[in-house]
Design a protein around this motif. Structure first.
Motif, mmCIF file in Angstrom:
data_model
loop_
_atom_site.group_PDB
_atom_site.id
_atom_site.type_symbol
_atom_site.label_atom_id
_atom_site.label_comp_id
_atom_site.label_asym_id
_atom_site.label_seq_id
_atom_site.Cartn_x
_atom_site.Cartn_y
_atom_site.Cartn_z
ATOM 1 N N TYR A 21 0.788 -1.228 0.000
ATOM 2 C CA TYR A 21 0.000 0.000 0.000
ATOM 3 C C TYR A 21 0.824 1.283 0.000
ATOM 4 N N ILE A 39 -9.354 2.875 2.420
ATOM 5 C CA ILE A 39 -8.568 3.738 3.306
ATOM 6 C C ILE A 39 -9.442 4.399 4.364
ATOM 7 N N GLY A 46 -4.255 3.524 5.162
ATOM 8 C CA GLY A 46 -4.082 4.938 4.824
ATOM 9 C C GLY A 46 -2.742 5.469 5.289
ATOM 10 N N ASN A 47 -2.285 5.035 6.453
ATOM 11 C CA ASN A 47 -0.989 5.463 6.973
ATOM 12 C C ASN A 47 0.173 4.940 6.145
ATOM 13 N N LEU A 49 0.270 4.667 2.836
ATOM 14 C CA LEU A 49 0.380 5.290 1.520
ATOM 15 C C LEU A 49 1.391 6.427 1.520
ATOM 16 N N LEU A 76 -7.740 11.151 0.600
ATOM 17 C CA LEU A 76 -6.283 11.134 0.759
ATOM 18 C C LEU A 76 -5.841 12.186 1.766
ATOM 19 N N CYS A 80 -4.602 9.823 4.811
ATOM 20 C CA CYS A 80 -3.250 9.401 4.429
ATOM 21 C C CYS A 80 -2.230 10.442 4.875
ATOM 22 N N LEU A 83 1.472 10.687 3.203
ATOM 23 C CA LEU A 83 1.610 10.868 1.763
ATOM 24 C C LEU A 83 2.741 11.845 1.472
#
Length: 152
Positions: A21, A39, A46-47, A49, A76, A80, A83
């Motif tokens: 991921y 996510i 999510g973490n 990505l 996102l 996330c 990112l």
């Protein structure tokens, strides 16, 4: 296959989920909603990505502005936090609001502006991410130049 490794055991899951991921290539249309749902339902994923390519995800309605029919950019931004690389079309206002609200604090690479982008919005966004940016692409009318901010 990393997906199969996740199903082997808890240790294999933890080792493979980060790799699976961390970098998401361009998603096909039928997977956009599923990705947002995934996510949303798993903060762990999510973490993980770090990089995503949204270039083909945003559709263009008649007035020429880009829109995100599955709210992927919003997901996102919210889910996330790690990112670092975002490849996409125009969305400068949405990204500027996100950083003002404390999201995307680790983003290191912004997508290059398209020729139709507002240069002022792009430069404003660059200023907001100045503490974390490591690379910036500068365009002129003929070509683009990749600039590593560590060299400036």
């Amino acid at each position: 296959n990393l997906l199969q490794c996740q199903l082997t055991s808890k240790n294999w899951y933890e080792a493979s989920v980060e790799l699976l991921y961390s970098k998401v290539p361009t998603l096909q249309n039928e997977f956009r909603f599923r990705f947002v749902r995934t996510i949303f339902n798993s903060s762990t994923l999510g973490n993980c990505l770090k990089e995503i390519n949204l270039s083909d995800l945003l559709t263009t309605p008649k007035e020429g502005r880009f829109w995100d029919e599955h709210n992927l950019i919003s997901a996102l931004i919210q889910y996330c936090p790690n990112l670092r690389v975002l490849i996409s079309h125009s969305f400068w206002f949405q990204i500027s609001v996100a950083v003002a609200q404390g999201y995307l604090t680790r983003l290191q690479v912004l997508p290059r502006p398209s020729r139709s982008d507002s240069l002022e919005r792009y430069l404003y966004t660059v200023q907001l991410f100045k503490p974390t940016l490591t690379c910036l692409e500068v365009l002129d009318c003929e070509q683009s130049y990749g600039v590593d901010l560590n060299d400036l």
